[in-house]
Every structure is written in structure tokens, then in C-alpha cells.
Motif scaffolding. Structure first.
Motif, short mmCIF file in Angstrom:
data_model
loop_
_atom_site.label_atom_id
_atom_site.label_comp_id
_atom_site.label_asym_id
_atom_site.label_seq_id
_atom_site.Cartn_x
_atom_site.Cartn_y
_atom_site.Cartn_z
N LEU A 106 0.83 -1.21 0.00
CA LEU A 106 0.00 0.00 0.00
C LEU A 106 0.86 1.26 0.00
O LEU A 106 0.64 2.19 -0.80
N TYR A 107 1.87 1.31 0.87
CA TYR A 107 2.75 2.47 0.94
C TYR A 107 3.50 2.67 -0.38
O TYR A 107 3.71 3.82 -0.82
N THR A 108 3.90 1.57 -0.99
CA THR A 108 4.62 1.66 -2.27
C THR A 108 3.75 2.28 -3.34
O THR A 108 4.20 3.15 -4.11
N LEU A 195 7.81 1.66 -10.44
CA LEU A 195 6.38 1.89 -10.65
C LEU A 195 6.12 3.35 -10.98
O LEU A 195 5.33 3.67 -11.88
N ALA A 196 6.75 4.25 -10.23
CA ALA A 196 6.55 5.68 -10.47
C ALA A 196 6.97 6.07 -11.88
O ALA A 196 6.30 6.86 -12.55
N ALA A 197 8.08 5.51 -12.35
CA ALA A 197 8.54 5.80 -13.70
C ALA A 197 7.53 5.30 -14.74
O ALA A 197 7.22 6.01 -15.71
N SER A 198 7.02 4.10 -14.53
CA SER A 198 6.04 3.54 -15.46
C SER A 198 4.74 4.35 -15.46
O SER A 198 4.19 4.67 -16.52
N ALA A 252 1.19 -7.68 -9.22
CA ALA A 252 2.60 -7.80 -9.60
C ALA A 252 3.53 -7.42 -8.44
O ALA A 252 4.68 -7.88 -8.38
N LEU A 253 3.05 -6.57 -7.53
CA LEU A 253 3.88 -6.14 -6.40
C LEU A 253 4.19 -7.27 -5.43
O LEU A 253 5.13 -7.18 -4.64
#
Length: 312
Positions: A106-108, A195-198, A252-253
Motif C-alpha cells: 500500500l505504501y509503495t 512503478l513511479a517511472a512507469s 505484480a507487487l
């Protein structure tokens, strides 16, 4: 009835994934070069080994044994940790470790979205400019770094040399909220950068497309400010793809979280799986795999339902 069919199909998929994965492991346990009972009770008497064999249904054929195990699993009876596990139930390990893994996931996601949304909108608005190229190239580089490699880099640089964040400890939220977030910062950044980049690239593409639509041109001709156009007329329709990616990436995480927990020594579900492998607790491992399969399919089913609700 028509709306219920996709849900029923997903539930069928859930059951199939659980059965196939756990049955495959059950077959592998019987193919071990050393008898499973002898591995668990190395110094046990023949009577103790015979009793354990009956309790694990290893005195039955593989199909009957698996069916009996699966029935116990559904009831919540997942067996116990033998040997170094001290006889604790597998369920107690699950309830202690699984919430930690879910929090990390969740935090991610929150971290990734907080980074991706402003960057995605900004780079789209500055399409082709120097700032857009710098941010896009930086994100492309960041997305190519594996999360475990980034984790080791953060531990060495940020944790050991700079000593900004702790690296090998976990503190619960109830014990100390500030230290809780501080101890989970590096693990979540390790998982969230890719993830942020994607997400940023996805949002940038959709925002650029939305900025070229006629209704955006009409809104600009009416004298609306750029910020209002971006937030009201552009971001909302462009965020559907972002929401889809975020929902699907929850499944996926799972794999990434299992790895990161062992790098940072976080007592989550991935740490329990590694512990079960290291100590040859194959009975517990079978239940862990079943729970992982359930989580993966549930996340994907939930993603499909949310996407359908947001964008029918």
C-alpha cells in the motif's frame, strides 16, 4: 446474470490457480530424495514418524492426500511449524506477517502515485521542452534498475554512509508511527521507483493526447486557467489508464515485496516464505503458496471490478 459472468469466471480462475499451484507442490514433496517425515523428525521414533505420516496424510495416495490437505486449508487448519519453528501454527505466522506485507504494498503504491501524478502532468504540459527530456530520460533510467539492486544501493549510500534511514529493522505503527514510516521508507522507495517511472510515462502519454482534444481547446478559448484545464478537463479522463495500471500492479507487487522483505529483514510474508524454505518447512510452504496465489488473483479481480466501475 451477464454482469455476474466475469466475476464467476474470475472465481473459477482463482480456484484453478490455487489448486494447480498447490497440487504441483504436493507432488514435488513426494519426489524429494529424502522422506518428508524423516526430514521433519530426524530423531523421532518409528511410532512418532508413523503418527506424523498419518497426520500429514502421507500414508494415502497423492490425490487423496491433496484433497485432505485442501479441505483442512479451507477450514484454516494449515498445520504447524516443526523443528526450529517451535510448534507454532502456520496460521499464527500468516496473521503476524501478512499485514506487514500488505502495508508495504500500500505504501509503495501511494509513493509511486504521489511521484507519478505531478511529474506526468508536468512533463505532458512541457512536452518537447528541456525539462520534459531530462525528467523522461531520468525516469527511463530509473525504470531499468531492478528493485533489489536499488535496494542494496539505498542501503549502502542512504542507510550506511549517510545514516539518514535505518535499514535492517521493523517497527509497528502502533509502537511508533514516525519510526514506522522511517523504517519502511527505503523498502517502499526500492519498490516504488520503477512503478513511479512507469506510471509517469503512462500519464504523460494520456495527458498529451487529452490536451489535443477539441473540448480542451474550447475550454482554453473560454479563458479558463491552465491549472483548471489540466485538473478538470485533462487529468480526470487521462487518469483511467493510470488507475488501471495501479490496480493491476498490486498483484505484480507481490513478487517484489517478497524479495525486498528479505533484503531489509522485514518480518513480512516474504520473509516467512524464505524462512520456510531455509528450514525445510515444506508443509507450511504449501499453505504460503496457496495464500500467495489467492492474493494475486484477488488483486486482479478487484482491479477489473474497479476499472469497470470507473470507466463502464
Amino acid at each position: 446474470m451477464t454482469r455476474a459472468l466475469p466475476i464467476l469466471r474470475r472465481l473459477g480462475t482463482l480456484l484453478a490457480v490455487i489448486v494447480l499451484s498447490t497440487f504441483f507442490l504436493s507432488c514435488l514433496l513426494r519426489l524429494l530424495p529424502t522422506d518428508l517425515v524423516d526430514m521433519i523428525l530426524t530423531l523421532g521414533t518409528p511410532e512418532e514418524k508413523a503418527a506424523l505420516r498419518r497426520s500429514l496424510y502421507l500414508d494415502r495416495d497423492v490425490f487423496t492426500s491433496y484433497f485432505m490437505w485442501f479441505k483442512d486449508f479451507i477450514r484454516g487448519d494449515m498445520g504447524i511449524f516443526y523443528g526450529t519453528g517451535g510448534g507454532e501454527t502456520v496460521w499464527s505466522h500468516v496473521t503476524r506477517s501478512l499485514p506487514i506485507s500488505l502495508l508495504i504494498m500500500l505504501y509503495t503504491q501511494i509513493f509511486a502515485l504521489l511521484v507519478a501524478i505531478p511529474l506526468g502532468v508536468f512533463t505532458a504540459y512541457r512536452e518537447g521542452k528541456k525539462s520534459d527530456r531530462i525528467i523522461s530520460n531520468t525516469l527511463f533510467t530509473a525504470s531499468s534498475v531492478p528493485n533489489f539492486a536499488l535496494a542494496f544501493l539505498l542501503i549502502i549510500v542512504v542507510g550506511v554512509k549517510l545514516k539518514w534511514f535505518p535499514t535492517l529493522e521493523y517497527i509497528g505503527f502502533k509502537d511508533d508511527p514516525f519510526q514506522h514510516f522511517k523504517h519502511l521508507a527505503l523498502p517502499c522507495v526500492s519498490l516504488g521507483v520503477g512503478l513511479a517511472a512507469s506510471y509517469t510515462r503512462l500519464l504523460r502519454t494520456d495527458v498529451i493526447a487529452a490536451l489535443k482534444d477539441d473540448y480542451v481547446t474550447m475550454a482554453a478559448s473560454k479563458g479558463l486557467s491552465d491549472s483548471r484545464i489540466l485538473l478538470t478537463h485533462v487529468f480526470r479522463p487521462a487518469s483511467v489508464t493510470l488507475l488501471t495500471a495501479a490496480a493491476l500492479n498490486m498483484g505484480a507487487l507481490i513478487g517484489g515485496t517478497l524479495v525486498i522483505e528479505n533484503i531489509f529483514a522485514i518480518p513480512g510474508f516474504g520473509f516467512e516464505i524464505a524462512y520456510a524454505l531455509a528450514t525445510k518447512e515444506f508443509v507450511a510452504l504449501q499453505s504460503f503458496i496457496a495464500i500467495t496465489a489467492i492474493g494475486y488473483v484477488i488483486f486482479n479481480v478487484t482491479a477489473d471490478l474497479l476499472i469497470g466501475a470507473v470507466d463502464p
